[in-house]
Motif scaffolding. Structure first.
Motif, PDB file in Angstrom:
ATOM      1  N   GLN A  78       0.557  -1.206  -0.180  1.00  0.00           N
ATOM      2  CA  GLN A  78      -0.031   0.012   0.038  1.00  0.00           C
ATOM      3  C   GLN A  78       0.895   1.200  -0.098  1.00  0.00           C
ATOM      4  O   GLN A  78       0.520   2.163  -0.589  1.00  0.00           O
ATOM      5  N   ARG A 126      -9.577  -3.072   0.080  1.00  0.00           N
ATOM      6  CA  ARG A 126      -9.398  -1.485   0.169  1.00  0.00           C
ATOM      7  C   ARG A 126      -9.836  -0.724  -0.846  1.00  0.00           C
ATOM      8  O   ARG A 126      -9.863   0.462  -0.873  1.00  0.00           O
ATOM      9  N   LEU A 138      -5.792  -5.960  -0.143  1.00  0.00           N
ATOM     10  CA  LEU A 138      -5.812  -4.703  -1.137  1.00  0.00           C
ATOM     11  C   LEU A 138      -6.985  -4.501  -2.074  1.00  0.00           C
ATOM     12  O   LEU A 138      -7.325  -3.379  -2.169  1.00  0.00           O
ATOM     13  N   ALA A 141      -7.587  -0.693  -3.604  1.00  0.00           N
ATOM     14  CA  ALA A 141      -6.307  -0.385  -4.148  1.00  0.00           C
ATOM     15  C   ALA A 141      -5.749  -1.228  -5.254  1.00  0.00           C
ATOM     16  O   ALA A 141      -5.235  -0.732  -6.281  1.00  0.00           O
ATOM     17  N   HIS A 179      -6.287   5.008   0.768  1.00  0.00           N
ATOM     18  CA  HIS A 179      -6.246   3.686   0.255  1.00  0.00           C
ATOM     19  C   HIS A 179      -7.007   3.554  -0.923  1.00  0.00           C
ATOM     20  O   HIS A 179      -7.019   2.711  -2.078  1.00  0.00           O
TER      21      HIS A 179
END
Length: 253
Positions: free
Chosen positions: A34, A74, A71, A76, A182
């Motif tokens: 991240q 999130r 991820l 991302a 994020h």
């Protein structure tokens, strides 16, 4: 080996301990990836290959796979069937909604900072302001390579807004803002500026105006200037992401 290092788990350790180790390892992988995405070290559109990441970090593919899933949750990265994971370009709706919250929170923090900032923190804001101006000059004189200007601007932008949040004194606010990053990595704001000297000059002037208002303790003006600054960044980024989306659609036709 990468920055994440996993110690061997001895055979005598219990299941609970091993699970805790696995959880910590995944958390470390998520944090590192991240951070790299936010910093632009892994650009939007980049493919994240499990085998390559496992080799880089010196781990098996299983924790890498779980880290990529987190991820994705999130926002991302996106997991594409039969292809792998790719760093996700946020949608225009993502940008609008995230920056709407950013504007409110940054404005609130700025108003508090105008009343609470220390002389040491004010000096750090002034140092970031000087870096913005150096970034403008770097871009103006760049001979094809704009990376020095980008690096300077990103460092200045991170420092400037970090000091404001710090000076505002609300620890929970920084956690909320990090969560928003994020969804829309803060390095994407350079994408909105588009290597345009005039845009960078305007951005530097806006930061200088925010610094001036904080320096004289004007909470209302600081809030207004920060709010407008974030909203302008949102508008620029939405237009840029739309352009990228249209270009991608044209290539597919």
């Amino acid at each position: 080996m990468g920055v994440v290092d996993r110690k061997d788990v001895t055979a005598g350790r219990g299941t609970t301990a091993r699970r805790a180790d696995d959880h910590d390892l995944v958390d470390s992988l998520v944090a590192v990836l991240q951070e790299r995405i936010n910093a632009g070290q892994i650009p939007v559109g980049s493919w994240l290959r499990q085998e390559a990441l496992a080799k880089d970090f010196g781990v098996s593919r299983m924790p890498v796979r779980e880290a990529l899933r987190q991820l994705q949750a999130r926002g991302a990265v996106e997991l594409i069937a039969n292809r792998g994971a790719r760093v996700r370009l946020p949608s225009t709706l993502d940008i609008i909604e995230v920056y709407e919250l950013h504007a409110i929170l940054q404005g609130h923090a700025g108003a508090a900072a105008a009343e609470l900032i220390t002389s040491e923190q004010l000096d750090r804001l002034a140092a970031a302001d000087a870096m913005f101006r150096r970034a403008v000059e770097e871009l103006r004189t760049a001979d094809g390579d704009t990376s020095p200007a980008q690096q300077l601007w990103q460092e200045a932008n991170t420092d400037f807004h970090h000091v404001i949040i710090e000076a505002g004194g609300n620890r929970h606010l920084s956690v909320v803002l990090e969560t928003l990053h994020h969804k829309v990595p803060h390095n994407l704001t350079w994408l909105a500026l588009g290597n345009d000297v005039r845009r960078l000059e305007k951005d530097a002037a806006e930061h200088a105006g925010i610094l001036e208002a904080i320096g004289r303790g004007d909470a209302a003006t600081t809030r207004a200037r920060l709010t407008e600054h974030v909203r302008r960044a949102s508008d620029l980024l939405v237009r840029r992401v739309d352009e990228i989306g249209r270009a991608g659609s044209a290539r597919l036709r």
